[in-house]
Design an enzyme around this catalytic site. Sequence first.
Site, short mmCIF file in Angstrom:
data_model
loop_
_atom_site.label_atom_id
_atom_site.label_comp_id
_atom_site.label_asym_id
_atom_site.label_seq_id
_atom_site.Cartn_x
_atom_site.Cartn_y
_atom_site.Cartn_z
CD GLU A 1 -3.04 -1.17 2.46
OE1 GLU A 1 -2.84 -0.13 3.18
OE2 GLU A 1 -3.81 -1.89 2.40
CG HIS B 1 -6.02 0.50 4.87
ND1 HIS B 1 -4.91 0.09 4.97
CD2 HIS B 1 -6.69 0.32 6.12
CE1 HIS B 1 -4.68 -0.51 6.26
NE2 HIS B 1 -5.86 -0.18 6.77
#
Length: 531
Positions: free
Chosen positions: A263, A281
Amino acid sequence: MAPKVLISDKLSDAAVQIFRDRGIDVDFMPELGKDKEKLAQVIGQYDGLAIRSATKVTPSILEHATNLKVIGRAGIGTDNIDKDAASKKGVIVMNTPFGNMITTAEHAIALMFAVARQIPEASASTHAGKWEKNAFMGVELTGKTLGVIGAGNIGGIVCDRARGLKMKVIAYDPFLGEERAQQMQIEKVELDELLKRSDFITLHVPLTEQTRNILGRENLAKTKKGVRIINCARGGLVDEEALADLLKSGHVAGAAFDVFAVEPATENPLFGLPNVVCTPHLGASTTEAQENVALQVAEQMADYLLTGAVQNALNMPSVTAEEAKIMGPWIKLADHLGAFIGQMTEEPIKAINVLYDGYAAEMNLEALNCSLIAGIMKPISSEVNMVSAPLIAKERGIQISTTNQTQTGAFEGYIKVTVVTDKRERSIAGTVFSDGKPRFIQIKGINIDAEVGRHMVYTTNEDVPGIIGTLGMTCGKHGVNIANFTLGRKEAKGEAIALLYIDEPMPMQAIADLKATGLFQQIKPLEFDVA
């Protein structure tokens, strides 16, 4: 003089007001955290620092934090704080592990609905004016079996919500006891059974060595055809490439991911596949959750600065400053003993029995217990810290007993912990030598003298020739350097153990090679926080 707190990230006005109402002098500078140089210039003025994720608390920042006593992170993740450096400075690091539980659980349920009814694709199609009414055939949740991997705080909320949707809920969680499962009105199962039976699978565990790729290619192949998989927990729990292959083959009917192995995720094997829902997220991204964690961190920091009360501390138990100076090495020993037991135990724990002998028995046993229990439970639950560990253990029905006694052996003091499960009892003992370093002195009743390292390997075997050579040659073959090597046995030709302290993690192929020799009953790689 009133304590002084700096808020260097965006927190709600209500959180700022909590500090002021409690008589604490607060400076609200929400953009300061992005300016490392300016933060370093001013941090020395403050007793407390309240942050979110934008502020990076590095060793260089802490060097200038001459008065800092507590850092409060509004949220769970503390990767932006150098906790080792903070500990060395005597700065308590707090987080707010429970403020976003409901929000994350609700996001998992929302993603489950989205992938069951192909809502994102249907929405995009309708926005494009296609009106493909027959192209999106979904499935109902009612009557389906939901497999929950990890039935702790967030997973438990998901279980409760899923039961309200009339789903059949089964759960895999090594720390979930039968009594607790009955209270939750869910069925406790082993992982293989969950994979075989579940129509939907949702993950709610931290990313540890035990849980990394818990849904790897082998386990994904065991799943029921047509399963749908949801991950709002941590990237790295699922082999994304293997899942993509099974989605393409049609074995897996859909997936919904909020977290990814890398990420920010700008590319991923799951992107672009049909019936795969992806969000960036967002598990904790609700107005309520952000407000909750802000208010909680303000209350916690105010309590500590005004009364000394410690809540949700990640790097220090509830002890006074004087106790901490004496007990530091023993607290670390308790954590190591717990971490050994926690990594070795894969079935539900019924009881934890702790014996404190001699010098150790004269210390703050509550603090030592907190560190030990946290060590046991951390491998399976990232929500655990030294303050919350006893409460979480109680909630899971684990009985804690403590015994203290005067000096009985060769050591001035030692700690012995025994964990009881339905299948076995497992024990380990340790002490702190005069150099301040913790040592393991007994495992399974076998006396040893083992220094604790970050990377270790534990083996059990019959006491026969060739064990040392096999371990040494295998490590050499795979480029693993042995820093320390400890052996122990009950009697000649009887049960024996080995504990290797190595410089890097043992490769899985090396473990496989050792197993292939047939010399070992058990081979277990272990990790310890030795900072």
